[in-house]
Design a protein around this motif. Structure first.
Motif, PDB file in Angstrom:
ATOM      1  N   LEU A  32       0.820  -1.222   0.000  1.00  0.00           N
ATOM      2  CA  LEU A  32       0.000   0.000   0.000  1.00  0.00           C
ATOM      3  C   LEU A  32       0.846   1.261   0.000  1.00  0.00           C
ATOM      4  O   LEU A  32       0.316   2.369  -0.115  1.00  0.00           O
ATOM      5  CB  LEU A  32      -0.936   0.007   1.212  1.00  0.00           C
ATOM      6  N   GLN A  60       3.084   2.310  -4.471  1.00  0.00           N
ATOM      7  CA  GLN A  60       3.009   1.194  -3.530  1.00  0.00           C
ATOM      8  C   GLN A  60       4.380   0.699  -3.079  1.00  0.00           C
ATOM      9  O   GLN A  60       4.481  -0.066  -2.124  1.00  0.00           O
ATOM     10  CB  GLN A  60       2.225   0.037  -4.156  1.00  0.00           C
ATOM     11  N   GLN A 117       6.251  -4.882  -7.775  1.00  0.00           N
ATOM     12  CA  GLN A 117       6.285  -4.820  -6.322  1.00  0.00           C
ATOM     13  C   GLN A 117       7.645  -5.250  -5.794  1.00  0.00           C
ATOM     14  O   GLN A 117       8.110  -4.748  -4.775  1.00  0.00           O
ATOM     15  CB  GLN A 117       5.187  -5.711  -5.736  1.00  0.00           C
TER      16      GLN A 117
END
Lengths: 114, 112
Positions: free
Chosen positions: A41, B104, B9
């Protein structure tokens, strides 16, 4: 060394308890911020203060409160902690209000709510 | 519209290789795009930033490439070193905004 000091470094807290995370800066910056960091997040703004005596809500303010009695201190209070508030909390400051200036971050406070 | 989407990510690159992290945004009002670098146990620190009046900014081994029409920007780390292993955050904001909007995060690992 000039910068931002956060305390505590880590804390385990029972749900329902009250907790205050402390933040002090010695750079005489006008603006201060509280972010929480959660995997996947990123960093999300909880509350901010453009100058002493003023505060504002960020993206995720619910369950948190702040105060800015003077330039240097910006404590974050969880009135009644819940497990979803388990996170790493970062205090930051910038010389002036607004988002175009460089943010200086503390080293974080890791909070676990059981 | 306030989101900044960052990918990947996580990323593993061999020493000496090029690391590339991408970000995309929707809000056309954004006009300042910084990157922050975070080492384990530390807070993020400003690494490099760009404004949309230029398409590229280079500081040492770190380069930001900016594509205004595609609303995308990316961080390139040339000759990646183990000391570059960290989490990288892109961010965006505009004049008068109260906050930076962060991506993120990308956890970068450089293998020796």
């Amino acid at each position: 060394i000039a910068g931002i000091t956060q305390a505590p470094t880590s804390q385990i807290l029972a749900a329902g308890r009250r907790m205050t995370l402390r933040c002090t800066q010695d750079m005489r910056h006008n603006a201060m911020y509280w972010y929480r960091q959660d995997l996947g997040l990123g960093l999300r703004l909880i509350h901010y203060s453009n100058t002493a005596g003023t505060t504002g809500k960020g993206e995720v303010p619910d369950g948190y409160s702040v105060s800015r009695a003077n330039t240097d201190d910006f404590p974050l209070t969880l009135a009644s902690a819940v497990p979803s508030q388990t996170s790493v909390y970062f205090c930051a400051s910038s010389k002036e209000a607004g988002a175009l200036g460089e943010l200086f971050f503390g080293e974080g406070s890791r909070l676990t709510v059981l | 519209q306030q989101q900044v989407k960052q990918s990947p990510q996580s990323l593993i690159v061999q020493k000496g290789g090029i690391s590339i992290i991408n970000c995309a945004y929707e809000n056309t009002a954004f006009d300042y795009f910084p990157w922050y670098q975070q080492f384990p146990g530390k807070g993020p620190a400003l690494l490099i930033a760009i404004r949309p009046d230029v398409s590229e900014k280079k500081e040492g081994r770190f380069t930001i490439s900016f594509n205004k029409s595609a609303k995308q920007f990316s961080l390139h780390i040339m000759d990646s070193q183990p000391g570059d292993s960290a989490t990288y955050f892109c961010a965006a904001t505009y004049q008068g905004a109260q906050k930076l909007v962060f991506g993120q995060g990308t956890r970068l690992t450089i293998n020796p």
